[in-house]
Enzyme design. Structure first.
Site, PDB file in Angstrom:
ATOM      1  N   PHE A 164       2.980  -6.997   0.776  1.00  0.00           N
ATOM      2  CA  PHE A 164       2.333  -7.972   1.662  1.00  0.00           C
ATOM      3  C   PHE A 164       1.890  -9.230   0.929  1.00  0.00           C
ATOM      4  O   PHE A 164       1.665 -10.264   1.556  1.00  0.00           O
ATOM      5  CB  PHE A 164       1.109  -7.328   2.353  1.00  0.00           C
ATOM      6  CG  PHE A 164      -0.120  -7.257   1.477  1.00  0.00           C
ATOM      7  CD1 PHE A 164      -0.946  -8.362   1.320  1.00  0.00           C
ATOM      8  CD2 PHE A 164      -0.463  -6.090   0.796  1.00  0.00           C
ATOM      9  CE1 PHE A 164      -2.078  -8.301   0.492  1.00  0.00           C
ATOM     10  CE2 PHE A 164      -1.578  -6.019  -0.023  1.00  0.00           C
ATOM     11  CZ  PHE A 164      -2.388  -7.137  -0.175  1.00  0.00           C
ATOM     12  N   LYS A 188      13.532  -5.205   4.134  1.00  0.00           N
ATOM     13  CA  LYS A 188      12.440  -4.520   4.864  1.00  0.00           C
ATOM     14  C   LYS A 188      11.137  -5.111   4.308  1.00  0.00           C
ATOM     15  O   LYS A 188      10.623  -4.677   3.285  1.00  0.00           O
ATOM     16  CB  LYS A 188      12.530  -3.008   4.602  1.00  0.00           C
ATOM     17  CG  LYS A 188      11.915  -2.120   5.655  1.00  0.00           C
ATOM     18  CD  LYS A 188      10.466  -2.386   5.977  1.00  0.00           C
ATOM     19  CE  LYS A 188       9.501  -1.871   4.947  1.00  0.00           C
ATOM     20  NZ  LYS A 188       8.100  -2.318   5.197  1.00  0.00           N
ATOM     21  N   GLU A 191       5.105  -4.891   6.717  1.00  0.00           N
ATOM     22  CA  GLU A 191       4.802  -4.951   8.147  1.00  0.00           C
ATOM     23  C   GLU A 191       3.487  -5.692   8.421  1.00  0.00           C
ATOM     24  O   GLU A 191       3.156  -5.971   9.569  1.00  0.00           O
ATOM     25  CB  GLU A 191       4.782  -3.538   8.753  1.00  0.00           C
ATOM     26  CG  GLU A 191       3.708  -2.589   8.233  1.00  0.00           C
ATOM     27  CD  GLU A 191       4.062  -1.882   6.912  1.00  0.00           C
ATOM     28  OE1 GLU A 191       4.724  -2.489   6.057  1.00  0.00           O
ATOM     29  OE2 GLU A 191       3.636  -0.719   6.743  1.00  0.00           O
ATOM     30  N   SER A 241       3.152  -1.165  -4.675  1.00  0.00           N
ATOM     31  CA  SER A 241       2.190  -0.418  -5.490  1.00  0.00           C
ATOM     32  C   SER A 241       2.908   0.651  -6.323  1.00  0.00           C
ATOM     33  O   SER A 241       4.022   1.078  -5.986  1.00  0.00           O
ATOM     34  CB  SER A 241       1.157   0.236  -4.581  1.00  0.00           C
ATOM     35  OG  SER A 241       1.803   1.115  -3.690  1.00  0.00           O
ATOM     36  N   CYS A 296      -0.139  -9.586  -8.046  1.00  0.00           N
ATOM     37  CA  CYS A 296       0.159  -8.554  -9.051  1.00  0.00           C
ATOM     38  C   CYS A 296      -0.064  -9.090 -10.451  1.00  0.00           C
ATOM     39  O   CYS A 296      -0.166  -8.337 -11.407  1.00  0.00           O
ATOM     40  CB  CYS A 296       1.589  -8.082  -8.907  1.00  0.00           C
ATOM     41  SG  CYS A 296       2.747  -9.426  -9.137  1.00  0.00           S
ATOM     42  N   GLU A 395      -6.333  -0.135  -9.707  1.00  0.00           N
ATOM     43  CA  GLU A 395      -5.985  -1.505  -9.332  1.00  0.00           C
ATOM     44  C   GLU A 395      -6.777  -1.817  -8.065  1.00  0.00           C
ATOM     45  O   GLU A 395      -6.490  -1.267  -6.994  1.00  0.00           O
ATOM     46  CB  GLU A 395      -4.475  -1.610  -9.046  1.00  0.00           C
ATOM     47  CG  GLU A 395      -4.065  -3.026  -8.714  1.00  0.00           C
ATOM     48  CD  GLU A 395      -2.600  -3.160  -8.271  1.00  0.00           C
ATOM     49  OE1 GLU A 395      -2.086  -2.234  -7.623  1.00  0.00           O
ATOM     50  OE2 GLU A 395      -2.003  -4.204  -8.565  1.00  0.00           O
TER      51      GLU A 395
HETATM   52  P1  NAD Z   1       2.718  -1.003  -0.860  1.00  0.00           P
HETATM   53  O1  NAD Z   1       3.269  -0.198  -1.966  1.00  0.00           O
HETATM   54  O2  NAD Z   1       1.686  -0.402   0.017  1.00  0.00           O
HETATM   55  O3  NAD Z   1       3.890  -1.500   0.127  1.00  0.00           O
HETATM   56  C1  NAD Z   1       5.079  -2.074  -0.373  1.00  0.00           C
HETATM   57  C2  NAD Z   1       6.210  -1.761   0.591  1.00  0.00           C
HETATM   58  O4  NAD Z   1       6.370  -0.344   0.671  1.00  0.00           O
HETATM   59  C3  NAD Z   1       5.970  -2.260   1.995  1.00  0.00           C
HETATM   60  O5  NAD Z   1       7.169  -2.799   2.508  1.00  0.00           O
HETATM   61  C4  NAD Z   1       5.547  -1.005   2.755  1.00  0.00           C
HETATM   62  O6  NAD Z   1       5.943  -1.030   4.109  1.00  0.00           O
HETATM   63  C5  NAD Z   1       6.256   0.107   2.010  1.00  0.00           C
HETATM   64  N1  NAD Z   1       5.500   1.363   2.018  1.00  0.00           N
HETATM   65  C6  NAD Z   1       4.146   1.507   2.071  1.00  0.00           C
HETATM   66  N2  NAD Z   1       3.823   2.821   2.056  1.00  0.00           N
HETATM   67  C7  NAD Z   1       4.987   3.512   1.986  1.00  0.00           C
HETATM   68  C8  NAD Z   1       5.305   4.910   1.937  1.00  0.00           C
HETATM   69  N3  NAD Z   1       4.360   5.842   1.951  1.00  0.00           N
HETATM   70  N4  NAD Z   1       6.601   5.258   1.861  1.00  0.00           N
HETATM   71  C9  NAD Z   1       7.579   4.332   1.839  1.00  0.00           C
HETATM   72  N5  NAD Z   1       7.320   2.996   1.889  1.00  0.00           N
HETATM   73  C10 NAD Z   1       6.050   2.580   1.966  1.00  0.00           C
HETATM   74  O7  NAD Z   1       2.180  -2.380  -1.518  1.00  0.00           O
HETATM   75  P2  NAD Z   1       1.386  -3.549  -0.803  1.00  0.00           P
HETATM   76  O8  NAD Z   1       0.002  -3.083  -0.538  1.00  0.00           O
HETATM   77  O9  NAD Z   1       2.177  -4.140   0.296  1.00  0.00           O
HETATM   78  O10 NAD Z   1       1.380  -4.627  -1.984  1.00  0.00           O
HETATM   79  C11 NAD Z   1       0.433  -4.652  -3.001  1.00  0.00           C
HETATM   80  C12 NAD Z   1       0.926  -3.919  -4.226  1.00  0.00           C
HETATM   81  O11 NAD Z   1       2.126  -4.499  -4.691  1.00  0.00           O
HETATM   82  C13 NAD Z   1      -0.029  -4.007  -5.406  1.00  0.00           C
HETATM   83  O12 NAD Z   1      -0.072  -2.762  -6.050  1.00  0.00           O
HETATM   84  C14 NAD Z   1       0.603  -5.052  -6.305  1.00  0.00           C
HETATM   85  O13 NAD Z   1       0.260  -4.963  -7.676  1.00  0.00           O
HETATM   86  C15 NAD Z   1       2.037  -4.761  -6.093  1.00  0.00           C
HETATM   87  N6  NAD Z   1       2.866  -5.895  -6.440  1.00  0.00           N
HETATM   88  C16 NAD Z   1       3.569  -5.825  -7.598  1.00  0.00           C
HETATM   89  C17 NAD Z   1       4.331  -6.900  -7.982  1.00  0.00           C
HETATM   90  C18 NAD Z   1       5.118  -6.855  -9.247  1.00  0.00           C
HETATM   91  O14 NAD Z   1       5.902  -7.756  -9.450  1.00  0.00           O
HETATM   92  N7  NAD Z   1       4.979  -5.864 -10.094  1.00  0.00           N
HETATM   93  C19 NAD Z   1       4.391  -8.060  -7.178  1.00  0.00           C
HETATM   94  C20 NAD Z   1       3.676  -8.081  -5.994  1.00  0.00           C
HETATM   95  C21 NAD Z   1       2.915  -6.984  -5.636  1.00  0.00           C
END
Ligand code: NAD
Length: 510
Positions: A164, A188, A191, A241, A296, A395
């Site tokens: 997000f 994808k 959301e 994450s 991140c 985090e």
């Molecule tokens: P998230 O892991 O909750 O979601 C990421 C994606 O995974 C979304 O599209 C979501 O719909 C999907 N998702 C969520 N739960 C899922 C599940 N149980 N099974 C399958 N898919 C699932 O992350 P977020 O909250 O959207 O974003 C923040 C996180 O992203 C933070 O941890 C941040 O550090 C990380 N991030 C990392 C980088 C990097 O380059 N390393 C860059 C941006 C964000």
């Protein structure tokens, strides 16, 4: 005005919009019967409902991408380049429209949202040079009359799953190199803030990208699993994450896919006693609270070495009352709300937890932030944080900056190297020799020397170490091109029929 921009104007007048998928060059209404709410975090009001895809809808997008691959892979490099230059112009011309969508759904302030689009645009610009980037090598006369050369070819249909916090830029890190290399793409997006992807889809179509090359399916775990298990998807890029990154890597590779899965972070900024403390404090406030800490690469832990600590904490504390928290569309705001109410409450609970664990709450963000129903939280500074505390280990992903005090440089580096994450890290010092030793010793993928957020420029690659990346290749830049292509080596001879003879021996080069 584009369709997505029009939709948002309607929303602002009170109607809740529906956000559909984008398959084969057109918006497609979801049929799963499931949808998720999208909020304007500054007001706390629901602005839209996004369709959540079923596996069948994901399959429809994959089939469209599979059909499009047959012609897209044959399109000449010069034609692909021409389309990419047009994409570059359109994204540039619509930067404000994209940024506005980001602010309205993510909450980040408009200037920061424009910065996000600008950094994504750099990756698109890099991809305009695809003809140069995808070149192979050629060895003439490897053996007598034999030439050997390598080529790189696209993989097929590739998937991207994005978080997000960068709803425009992180997808650009993926689709731009993937498509430039000749693949077709199924995105994808998160959301929580899906509209930027839809505007992107419209712009790509307007630029002349053939239908089916870029598709968007919205959704949750159901859609993610459908992508990970789909037999026609060759590779998956993920950013999000750490627990989900690990899951995506394990599930995707188990299903035979090439996967790069970038995870979470706990980025340290080490401040040595010889550093310019005013500059370090400015950097810490900017990198800790920019985008409400939802980056991140945000600095979340300051490691103050020796006598730097008191002066640094004092200098940061002095700056905090000046951080203007408010609606991201207000040009005076410097920090917007958090993305959802649940996330705001979770971040706030860490302030409570920090106090219980024995940290010193120097500035408490729960005491500030605008009134109303927006998902706001003010800025928090926590001193005396110890590595065994949850506020150190987790985090938090919000406007909470922790300070750990250590006595020596070696202790500071050990803290970073022992941490399970290894995304970004920074050191503030005036000593070039120490800085050089640091970049040599530190276990993290992206290192800043007097630079708090060392996001690599588009012609390098982005990625962390340890639990911040699962997979071998970093994202965008040269490693992005490698990820989205596979190599082939051709050994070729055009013999003179006069010298042809049978030879059952193993081919020799001498
Ligand atoms: P998230 O892991 O909750 O979601 C990421 C994606 O995974 C979304 O599209 C979501 O719909 C999907 N998702 C969520 N739960 C899922 C599940 N149980 N099974 C399958 N898919 C699932 O992350 P977020 O909250 O959207 O974003 C923040 C996180 O992203 C933070 O941890 C941040 O550090 C990380 N991030 C990392 C980088 C990097 O380059 N390393 C860059 C941006 C964000």
């Amino acid at each position: 005005m584009t369709e997505v921009a029009e939709q948002f104007t309607e929303e602002q007048s009170g109607e809740t919009a529906r956000i559909t998928h984008w398959i084969d060059g057109a918006p497609v209404e979801g049929t799963s019967g499931r949808s998720g709410p999208v909020f304007n975090p500054a007001t706390g009001l629901q602005s839209a409902a996004v369709d959540l895809a079923s596996p069948e809808e994901v399959d429809a997008a994959v089939q469209a991408a599979k059909r499009a691959f047959e012609t897209w892979r044959t399109m000449s490099l010069s034609r692909r380049t021409e389309i990419f230059f047009r994409i570059r112009e359109l994204v540039h011309d619509h930067s404000d429209d994209l940024a506005r969508l980001l602010t309205l759904e993510h909450g980040k302030v408009f200037s920061d949202a424009k910065g996000e689009v600008a950094r994504g645009l750099e990756v698109i610009e890099f991809c305009c040079g695809i003809a140069q980037l995808i070149k192979g090598e050629h060895s003439e006369q490897a053996s007598t009359g034999v030439d050997v050369y390598s080529i790189r070819q696209p993989l097929g249909v590739v998937g991207g799953i994005t978080p997000f916090n960068f709803p425009a830029m992180v997808p650009m890190w993926m689709w731009a190199p993937a498509i430039a290399c000749g693949n077709t793409f199924v995105l994808k997006p998160s959301e929580k803030d899906p509209s930027a992807s839809m505007l992107t889809a419209e712009l790509l179509k307007e630029a002349g990208l053939p239908d089916g090359v870029f598709n968007v399916v919205h959704g949750d775990k159901v859609a993610v699993d459908a992508v990970l298990e789909h037999p026609d998807i060759a590779a998956v890029s993920f950013v999000g994450s750490t627990p989900i990154a690990r899951y995506v890597y394990e599930t995707g590779t188990k299903n035979g896919k090439r996967v790069q899965a970038l995870g979470g972070a706990k980025n340290h900024m080490i401040v040595l006693p010889d550093a310019d403390i005013a500059m370090a404090a400015d950097a810490a406030v900017s990198a800790g609270y920019g985008s409400a800490g939802e980056r991140c690469m945000a600095v979340s832990m300051l490691v103050a070495v020796g006598h730097a600590a008191d002066e640094l904490v004092g200098a940061i504390k002095e700056r905090l009352p000046n951080v203007k928290v408010g609606d991201g569309m207000n040009p005076d705001s410097e920090m917007g709300p958090l993305v959802t109410r649940e996330h705001r409450d979770k971040v706030a609970s860490y302030i409570e937890k920090g106090a219980e664990e024995g940290a010193t709450i120097v500035t408490d963000g729960r005491d500030s932030g605008p009134d109303g129903n927006g998902f706001f939280l003010g800025v928090t500074l926590m001193d005396d944080v110890k590595p065994e505390m949850d506020v150190y280990k987790d985090e938090i992903f919000g406007p909470v900056l922790g300070v750990t005090r250590v006595e020596t440089y070696d202790q500071a580096v050990k803290l970073v190297n022992d941490n399970p994450y290894g995304n970004g890290v920074a050191i503030f010092t005036r000593d070039g020799g120490v800085a050089r030793q640091f970049q040599f010793d530190v276990k993290a993928g992206m290192v800043g020397v007097n630079v708090p957020i060392p996001v690599p420029v588009a012609y390098y690659s982005f990625g962390g170490w340890k639990n911040s990346l699962f997979g071998d290749l970093h994202i965008y830049g040269p490693e992005g091109i490698q990820f989205y292509t596979r190599g082939k080596v051709v050994t070729s001879r055009w013999p003179d029929p006069a010298t042809s003879k049978v030879d059952l021996g193993f081919p020799q080069t001498r």
